[in-house]
Design an enzyme around this catalytic site. Structure first.
Site, short mmCIF file in Angstrom:
data_model
loop_
_atom_site.label_atom_id
_atom_site.label_comp_id
_atom_site.label_asym_id
_atom_site.label_seq_id
_atom_site.Cartn_x
_atom_site.Cartn_y
_atom_site.Cartn_z
N CYS A 288 0.80 -0.47 -0.08
CA CYS A 288 0.04 -0.49 -0.04
C CYS A 288 0.77 1.39 0.30
CB CYS A 288 -1.16 -0.15 1.13
SG CYS A 288 -2.03 1.44 0.87
N ASP B 154 -9.10 -3.17 -6.71
CA ASP B 154 -8.68 -2.69 -6.04
C ASP B 154 -9.73 -1.16 -6.39
OD1 ASP B 154 -7.54 -0.27 -4.57
OD2 ASP B 154 -5.55 -1.49 -4.55
N HIS C 296 -8.30 -4.16 -2.87
CA HIS C 296 -6.83 -3.50 -2.20
C HIS C 296 -6.44 -4.58 -1.05
CE1 HIS C 296 -3.87 -0.48 -1.34
NE2 HIS C 296 -4.34 -0.31 -0.61
#
Length: 273
Positions: free
Chosen positions: A153, A210, A242
């Protein structure tokens, strides 16, 4: 407190960041037997920052892997990832890159965490990672000729940027890191801005579902990478959201996570780490 005192007294999370509760049942816990694993302090330009380090208990000249945190800091999930690398023979280090700005592990909401993370300059992060590599060589039997980086991330974005910053990196794997964004004094460049000049081979692992990283930005990155000599690649898992590697969250997808982990190991081996 002075900045030096603040950094020296900041500590790592002992469990999971409050904002990610409750923890999913799919959490992976890696046994530390046979490892040296725990908190260390990394000397940086203006004092010290805490980090989590894991490595085999015996041996020397270990390949180094920098493990870059999500926005939730160096909590139990990131620490466990370090232990997984140590089981593979690496010295794995995850520095707490938000230490000067705040302790995100004690914050209750993602919005509060984002306010802290928004104050973190890219230049500070890159400098701290340089210092972490130096520490790994001097204090943890690390081999700087075998240096890799991976991040998740927020850390996925940093993986791209650090690979462009430090040509000593032999290979990187970026898990669903943001690729585009507004430029500012704190974030002057994004991965798409450095892609064409990238020399380090980076494997990007992204989710087709995502909602925070649109697929058109992934395609922009692919186009820019074509102009580089880095041999970088991007793989999209069509059905993954995600944070599909985050085994402590509902977003975890076991099949894609395990495949990505295998691909990471093969990528590192392919490029000499």
């Amino acid at each position: 407190m002075t900045r030096r005192e603040f950094i020296a007294t900041t500590t790592l999370a002992t469990g999971f960041t409050l904002a990610v509760q409750p923890i999913a049942e799919s959490i992976i816990a890696t046994d530390p037997t046979g490892l040296i694993a725990g908190a260390v302090n990394i000397p940086v330009k203006d004092g010290e920052i805490p980090a989590y380090r894991a490595q085999p208990a015996t041996g020397k000249n270990f390949p180094i892997v920098l493990v870059i945190q999500e926005i939730f800091g160096v909590h139990q999930h990131i620490q466990d990832a370090c232990r997984r690398f140590a089981k593979l023979g690496y010295v794995a280090i995850a520095p707490e890159l938000f230490a000067r700005q705040g302790n995100v592990s004690q914050l209750d909401t993602i919005d509060e965490i984002r306010q802290v993370v928004a104050k973190v300059p890219d230049a500070q992060v890159l400098s701290d990672l340089d210092a972490t590599v130096n520490w790994a060589v001097k204090s943890s039997n690390g081999n700087s000729d075998k240096l890799a980086i991976t991040g998740f991330c927020w850390g996925g974005r940093i993986t791209w940027l650090y690979s462009a910053h430090n040509p000593q990196v032999k290979a990187g794997v970026a898990w669903y890191g943001r690729l585009v964004g507004n430029t500012s004094e704190l974030t002057p460049k994004h991965p798409v801005d450095v892609a064409s000049k990238l020399k380090v081979p980076v494997l990007g692992l992204y989710g087709g579902q995502d909602t925070g990283i649109p697929l058109d930005t992934v395609e922009q990155m692919r186009e820019q990478l074509k102009a580089s000599r880095s041999q970088s690649e991007i793989l999209v898992y069509p059905d993954a959201p995600h944070a599909f590697f985050a085994d402590y969250r509902p977003s975890y997808r076991e099949v894609e996570a395990k495949d990505g982990w295998k691909r990471l190991q093969a990528w590192f081996k392919q490029h000499g780490v």
